[in-house]
Design an enzyme around this catalytic site. Structure first.
Site, PDB file in Angstrom:
ATOM      1  CD  GLU A  46      -2.683   1.606   3.096  1.00  0.00           C
ATOM      2  OE1 GLU A  46      -3.669   1.548   2.802  1.00  0.00           O
ATOM      3  OE2 GLU A  46      -1.790   0.967   3.540  1.00  0.00           O
ATOM      4  CE  LYS A 123      -7.612   1.556   4.019  1.00  0.00           C
ATOM      5  NZ  LYS A 123      -6.325   1.928   4.580  1.00  0.00           N
ATOM      6  CB  CYS A 168      -4.003  -0.910   4.963  1.00  0.00           C
ATOM      7  SG  CYS A 168      -3.212  -1.197   6.462  1.00  0.00           S
TER       8      CYS A 168
END
Length: 308
Positions: A46, A123, A168
């Site tokens: 990320e 995300k 994440c």
């Protein structure tokens, strides 16, 4: 056998002053190492191009935008795409994306062996907060600098396998894996930048955070009969430690490769996509065993509602 030799390209810390050019040089070194190891695919973390900037409070729009990429590839990253194409290696990496409309996302992209972008993910599960919090040991302002992703959890056919991405904090949410699992995913790729200590609970340190990270990924792999590759950016970024723990997990939930350091490090495993078949046709044969008439709460509410 549908074997993909996968390299997990863990990156050590990126300091605030480090340039995109310097970072890409490190990514190229890992890519060359992966080529020497016979990799077909390399997974980077990320926000692979910069420090984890959401730890810093900023209110100037131009200062914030300096961390974002307006196009991909761009001048700084084009050497990475060119080298990947020359090696015939597919890559995936995360970065901060600013769209032509001025929207901001925490994004990952996936290429094929020819360096063409074949997939993009933004995300969805943004952790942290949007305003300065004096009670935290350090800030975690993803909700300030990013919008929640708007692309869902698609999968793509690449290297003769069904691949998906998340980023994440997404790895902690079982719905993420199941969304992709219901599309037949065989490989979930994710990068993360995870602080080594919980900013709101100092007793939760490196040991606990590594455990929860691995638990999330191994459970997601097993419960969806899919490979999972989780790759960290780690180490001390200007006094802010990030945990490592990069792993490759097989479709039975076993860790088959694990990083040993908190620096730039390549982990490699030859992953047989056909190893997903047994789980997908037995205990996790969704068509035979799922009972969706009992799952309504999952999509009809967010917070907890106690029974009356």
């Amino acid at each position: 056998m549908r074997e993909i030799v996968i390299g997990g390209a863990q990156m050590g810390p990126i300091q605030k002053a480090e340039s995109r050019t310097e970072v890409v040089a490190r990514m190229l070194a890992l890519l060359d190492q992966a080529a020497g190891a016979g990799c077909d695919l390399v997974v980077y973390p990320e926000l692979a191009l910069t420090t984890f900037f959401p730890r810093y409070w900023m209110d100037d729009a131009s200062e914030i935008d300096a961390w974002f990429e307006a196009e991909m590839p761009n001048d700084a990253t084009r050497p990475l795409f060119d080298r990947a194409r020359a090696h015939g290696i597919a890559i995936t990496f995360g970065y901060a994306e600013k769209t032509p409309e001025g929207r901001h996302f925490n994004t990952s992209i996936l290429t094929d062996r020819a360096g063409a972008v074949v997939g993009k993910y933004r995300k969805v599960h943004l952790p942290g907060h949007s305003e300065y919090d004096p009670d935290r040991a350090f800030q975690h302002l993803e909700k300030r600098y990013f919008e929640p992703g708007d692309l869902g959890f698609p999968v793509w056919r690449n290297l003769d396998a069904w691949m998906g991405m998340c980023i994440c904090n997404d790895r902690r949410w079982p719905e993420v894996y199941r969304e992709m699992g219901l599309q037949g995913v065989e490989l979930v790729m994710l990068g993360y930048n995870t602080p080594s200590v919980n900013s709101q609970n100092g007793a939760e340190g490196l040991k606990e955070r590594l455990y929860h990270s691995e638990l999330s990924m191994t459970a997601g792999a097993y419960q969806n009969a899919t490979w999972v590759v989780g790759v960290a950016k780690a180490g001390d970024e200007d006094g802010h430690p990030l945990m490592a723990g990069s792993i490759i997990v097989d479709p039975n939930g076993y860790v088959v490769a694990r990083a040993q350091t908190e620096g730039d490090e390549l982990i490699v495993h030859a992953c047989d996509m056909d190893a997903c078949t047994f789980g997908k046709t037995t205990i996790f044969d969704f068509a035979r065993h799922r009972r969706i008439e009992h799952y309504g709460r999952i999509t009809s509410q967010t917070g907890v509602v106690l029974p009356e």
